[in-house]
Design a protein around this motif. Structure first.
Motif, PDB file in Angstrom:
ATOM      1  N   PHE A 181      -7.114  -3.326   1.472  1.00  0.00           N
ATOM      2  CA  PHE A 181      -7.419  -2.105   0.735  1.00  0.00           C
ATOM      3  C   PHE A 181      -7.738  -2.446  -0.698  1.00  0.00           C
TER       4      PHE A 181
ATOM      5  N   ARG B  85       0.830  -1.209   0.000  1.00  0.00           N
ATOM      6  CA  ARG B  85       0.000   0.000   0.000  1.00  0.00           C
ATOM      7  C   ARG B  85       0.867   1.263   0.000  1.00  0.00           C
TER       8      ARG B  85
ATOM      9  N   THR C  67      -5.665   4.458  -2.968  1.00  0.00           N
ATOM     10  CA  THR C  67      -6.123   3.242  -2.312  1.00  0.00           C
ATOM     11  C   THR C  67      -7.300   3.579  -1.402  1.00  0.00           C
TER      12      THR C  67
ATOM     13  N   ASP D 183      -9.703   2.007   1.936  1.00  0.00           N
ATOM     14  CA  ASP D 183      -9.745   1.024   3.010  1.00  0.00           C
ATOM     15  C   ASP D 183     -10.798  -0.044   2.759  1.00  0.00           C
ATOM     16  N   ARG D 184     -10.453  -1.278   3.114  1.00  0.00           N
ATOM     17  CA  ARG D 184     -11.389  -2.387   3.182  1.00  0.00           C
ATOM     18  C   ARG D 184     -11.237  -3.024   4.556  1.00  0.00           C
TER      19      ARG D 184
ATOM     20  N   ARG E  69      -8.849  -5.876  -4.927  1.00  0.00           N
ATOM     21  CA  ARG E  69      -8.710  -5.841  -3.479  1.00  0.00           C
ATOM     22  C   ARG E  69      -7.427  -6.553  -3.095  1.00  0.00           C
TER      23      ARG E  69
END
Length: 278
Positions: free
Chosen positions: A263, A246, A256, A258-259, A274
Motif C-alpha cells: 500500500f 496499515r 492508505t 492499495d498497491r 510505498r
C-alpha cells in the motif's frame, strides 16, 4: 510504551524517479554510480545491485522540470559495504563525471554528485556501529568534516559496479515544514529522531543512524511534482507486519491506497511512500 508503527527492522527499498531522457539517466546510474541494469523497456528501467532492485526510472518527456520551490528529493543514498567499494566509486566519478562534494559524517564517509537531470546522489560507506558517536540520551550524533579523498582513492578495488550487498541506505528529502515532517515521520510513523541540526532532522527505524533525512535548507514551499522523485519504499519483514502497519495507520487517520505488493501513503508535501514486504 506503544510500539512504533514502522517496525525497527524496516529498511528503505526502491526509489523511483521520473525522468525526461531515460537513456542518459540509465547510462549515468550504470557507468558512474555502478548499478546494474536489471530490466529495461522503452519507457522504464530498473537498476540495482546483485539481485536487489534499488532504482526505478520512468520516462515521461511531458513531465515539467522540478521548480526551485518544489519539495521532493535532496538525494538518494546508495550504501556500499566497504571503503574499497567507495574508493572505486570515487574513481568512476573522477573519470566520468563531476564530484559535487565529499564528507566524513562520523558515522559514515560520503561522496555527493548529481545525475544528468539534477537529482542528488550520495554514495557512502558506514563505519562500524561501535564507532558511531552518541549523545547522552543514546541518539546517534551525525556531523560533517572534510573527507580525506587521497586516502579513500588509495583503498579502491577498481570495480566497475557496486558490490551485490549494496542497498539504498537512506533517502534525504526536501520538505516545506520541519514541524509537519516531524509530526508525520516521528510522531505518527514512529521513526526515531537520531540527530537534529539547523533546519534538518535525521530519523530512523530502529537504531540506524538515519533512514530518512528531512531538511528545509533551500526554502522549498510547494508540493512535489513533475520530474524527480516519484516514490520511495519502506520494506518490512512479512505480510502480517504489513497488515499491522496499515491497520495502525488507518487507526491514526492516515489514508492508505492499495498497491500490487502493498500500500501507499502520502506525506504532508505530497511525497508518496510505498510500504511492501521483503
Amino acid at each position: 510504551m506503544t510500539p512504533s508503527i514502522v517496525p525497527d527492522h524496516a529498511r528503505i527499498g526502491r526509489t523511483s524517479l521520473t525522468v525526461s531522457d531515460l537513456d542518459e539517466v540509465v547510462a549515468f546510474y550504470r557507468d558512474v554510480v555502478g548499478l546494474a541494469v536489471q530490466s529495461r523497456t522503452e519507457s522504464e528501467a530498473t537498476l540495482g545491485a546483485g539481485e536487489m532492485p534499488l532504482l526505478v526510472l520512468t520516462r515521461d518527456e511531458d513531465a515539467p522540470p522540478r521548480t526551485s520551490d518544489q519539495t521532493g528529493l535532496f538525494h538518494n543514498a546508495f550504501l556500499v559495504p566497504s571503503r574499497a567499494a567507495l574508493g572505486a566509486a570515487l574513481e568512476r566519478i573522477r573519470d566520468r563525471w563531476e564530484l559535487d562534494g565529499a564528507s566524513d559524517h562520523y558515522v559514515s564517509e560520503a561522496l555527493y554528485l548529481s545525475d544528468p537531470e539534477g537529482n542528488g546522489v550520495e554514495i557512502y560507506a558506514d563505519r562500524s556501529r561501535e564507532e558511531w558517536p552518541r549523545t547522552a540520551d543514546g541518539r546517534v550524533r551525525i556531523g560533517t568534516i572534510p573527507l580525506d579523498l587521497s586516502t579513500l582513492a588509495s583503498r579502491s578495488d577498481g570495480s566497475e559496479e557496486v558490490p551485490p550487498e549494496t542497498t539504498t541506505g537512506h533517502v534525504h528529502l526536501e520538505v516545506s515544514s520541519l514541524a509537519a515532517a516531524r509530526t508525520f515521520y516521528v510522531d505518527t510513523l514512529g521513526l526515531r529522531l537520531q540527530t537534529e541540526l539547523s533546519n534538518a532532522l535525521f530519523v530512523a527505524a530502529g537504531d540506524y543512524h538515519h533512514h530518512l533525512g528531512l531538511n528545509t535548507w533551500n526554502g522549498r514551499s510547494t508540493p512535489v511534482g513533475g520530474r524527480g522523485l516519484a516514490w520511495f519504499e519502506v520494506v518490512v519483514a512479512d505480510a502480517e507486519t504489513l497488515s499491522t502497519v496499515r491497520r495502525r495507520l488507518a487507526d491514526d487517520g492516515v489514508s492508505t491506497a492499495d498497491r500490487e505488493t502493498g500500500f501507499a501513503v502520502v506525506d504532508p508535501d505530497g511525497i508518496t511512500i510505498r510500504f511492501t514486504v521483503e
